[in-house]
Design an enzyme around this catalytic site. Structure first.
Site, PDB file in Angstrom:
ATOM      1  N   SER A   1       0.836  -1.198   0.000  1.00 44.66           N
ATOM      2  CA  SER A   1       0.000   0.000   0.000  1.00 44.66           C
ATOM      3  C   SER A   1       0.867   1.242   0.000  1.00 44.66           C
ATOM      4  CB  SER A   1      -0.898   0.013   1.234  1.00 44.66           C
ATOM      5  OG  SER A   1      -0.086   0.264   2.367  1.00 44.66           O
ATOM      6  N   LYS A   2       0.258   2.293  -0.522  1.00 42.85           N
ATOM      7  CA  LYS A   2       0.948   3.578  -0.656  1.00 42.85           C
ATOM      8  C   LYS A   2       1.497   4.085   0.670  1.00 42.85           C
ATOM      9  CE  LYS A   2      -2.033   6.366  -3.125  1.00 42.85           C
ATOM     10  NZ  LYS A   2      -2.428   7.324  -4.122  1.00 42.85           N
ATOM     11  N   ARG A   3       0.867   3.641   1.745  1.00 47.91           N
ATOM     12  CA  ARG A   3       1.267   4.132   3.054  1.00 47.91           C
ATOM     13  C   ARG A   3       2.681   3.652   3.394  1.00 47.91           C
ATOM     14  NH1 ARG A   3      -0.036   3.105   8.174  1.00 47.91           N
ATOM     15  NH2 ARG A   3      -0.957   1.083   7.703  1.00 47.91           N
TER      16      ARG A   3
END
Ligand code: GLU
Length: 498
Positions: free
Chosen positions: A252-254
């Site tokens: 995920s982008k996180r």
């Protein structure tokens, strides 16, 4: 029978590395069996789809070195390859299902559905359409239709028994029909949902094998049923494990940049990136890890894909990229790649223009603009904290700005400036102080070339990653902070719209 596979991205954002991975696995499978690979654009969600996103997805896949035998840009005998151009086809097919008694019009209002779901939840049941409109008599149905009420079309689904999906890689998967909803096939605006369009297109486009992300497993019973209703043979289905972060959480982008454009901008070589993604379909026992696309194809086996979840290991990608740089090119060829990447007039001219008023000697240029040629900056906490914001304000500023940047339709100067001004207001800081904190995270120093213009040139991906890293270095964001800050953004947006 000729093997035909496809990748079917939805153009709703940046080109995701997961899309490239799914595309490559389908490409390898088709080519290994002497078959064809095609690309279809699934843009039935008109709210979220955009032509700009479609364009960058196609460009990114091509940049990686992938090509397709049929697709919206190259045409082919089964087009159109963009679902928004096939609405008539879906409508005809939905009519066939209604006529055959496999689907029905549903006139339930959003309020009724909400109430129904609330009651089901209160009873501890899983929310599922209760079949209200399925049980309308012919007269009641006719009256509803005549009244001109908006309707959707839903498919009939058994409420008992078990559906068995034979997965190419996982073997039989059992799913209870009671957990499967009476899926909407056609929305009230006449657009199909993913499920209908996907099944109709896979059939009409002659797809023999579907390899797609494992998030679609729960949809497989609906698809299987639709094939049965139409009287068609279902393609073989295989659900690919999702790419994971190093800590095994879903990529995920996180935690990791997920846009192919980020990796391009960072100076990864497309052949190294493709090789890296292709390793997920290659047996690790092969030993040699550098492989061309043709070699990836010949060594591909579905069984090589680890069901435990392939890890998107950036350290390995770096290592592989380094090997390509060292082992596959001479200095002149490497220079050619560097020029194409950033040492070219198109990139240098606007940077020179920004630097012009800030240098006295040509030799001042290098240190002033070096951040335009770096990837991530890895600044220590002391450097990052060299500003007047409290630590909390600074973390909040970076997080609020990242969310807003993600939501921008286009990465343009006025929008970037608006987000930064807005962020300063929201954290209750002087604009000057907020800007300094961004200056440091993005350029590494408070006295660089003008911030907004520099950010516009650097691009969204690099800016986002520098902010994400800075935020991590400052301790990140707790989930309760994230919830509270998100609610704050939303509440204010609604107030503005309201
Ligand atoms: N449009 C879907 C996606 O973007 C395709 C899923 C499928 O391959 O069936 O994930």
């Amino acid at each position: 029978m000729k093997v035909r596979t496809r990748v079917a991205p939805s153009p709703t954002g940046d080109p995701h590395v997961g899309t490239a991975y799914v595309a490559l696995m389908n490409y390898c499978f088709a080519k290994k069996h002497g078959g064809e690979f095609l690309l279809r654009i699934e843009d039935t969600d008109q709210q979220r789809s955009s032509a700009a996103s479609e364009k960058v997805i196609l460009e990114a896949l091509r940049w990686l070195g992938l090509s397709w035998d049929e697709g919206p840009d190259v045409g082919g005998p089964h087009g159109p390859y963009r679902q928004s151009e096939r609405t008539e086809i879906y409508r005809e097919h939905v009519d066939r299902l209604i006529a055959g008694g496999h689907a029905f019009r549903c006139y339930c209002t959003a309020e009724r559905l909400e109430q129904m779901r609330a009651e089901q939840r209160r009873r501890g049941e899983r929310p599922r359409y209760d079949g209200h409109c399925l049980h309308l008599s012919a007269e009641e149905e006719a009256a509803e239709r005549a009244s001109g009420k908006p309707f959707v079309v839903r498919m009939k689904v058994p409420s008992e028994g078990v559906c068995v999906i034979d997965d190419l890689r996982r073997g039989p998967i059992e799913i209870e029909w009671a957990t499967v909803d009476m899926q909407v096939l056609l929305k009230s605006d006449g657009m199909p949902t993913y499920h209908l369009a996907n099944v109709v297109d896979d059939h009409l486009m002659g797809i023999t094998h579907v390899m797609r992300g494992e998030e679609w497993i729960s949809s497989a019973p609906k698809h299987k049923l639709l094939y049965e209703y139409f009287g068609w043979e279902m393609p073989a289905l295989g659900h690919l494990p999702l790419l994971r972060n190093a800590d095994r959480s879903k990529l995920s982008k996180r935690k990791n940049p997920t846009s192919i454009l980020f990796y391009k901008r960072m100076g990864y070589l497309p052949e190294a990136m493709l090789n890296f993604l292709g390793l997920f379909g290659m047996s690790s026992a092969e030993g040699e890890e550098m492989a061309t696309l043709d070699q990836l194809v010949s060594q591909f086996e579905l069984d090589n894909i680890s069901l435990g979840g392939p890890v998107f290991d950036v350290a390995k990608l770096n290592w592989l990229n380094g090997r390509y740089i060292r082992e596959t090119m001479d200095p002149a060829a490497l220079l050619g790649r560097v020029e194409a990447w950033a040492l070219n007039r198109d990139y240098l001219l606007p940077i020179t223009a920004l630097a012009q008023t800030r240098i006295e000697r040509l030799s001042d240029l290098g240190p002033l603009v070096s951040f335009f040629f770096s990837g991530t900056l890895n600044l220590p906490v002391e450097r990052l904290r060299d500003n007047k914001l409290s630590e909390l304000q600074q973390r909040q500023a970076y997080q609020l700005a990242m969310w807003q940047f993600d939501a921008l339709p286009a990465w343009e100067l006025p929008a970037i400036e608006r987000v930064l001004r807005d962020t300063g207001d929201r954290i209750g800081a002087k604009f000057r102080d907020a800007v300094r904190a961004f200056y440091i995270a993005i350029t590494g120093s408070p006295g660089s070339t003008p911030l907004f213009d520099s950010m516009a040139l650097l691009g969204r991906d690099i800016c986002r990653e520098r902010l994400r890293q800075a935020l991590q270095t400052l301790g990140g964001v707790t989930s309760s902070e994230a919830d509270a800050w998100k609610a704050l953004l939303k509440a204010e947006d609604e107030a503005e719209e309201g």
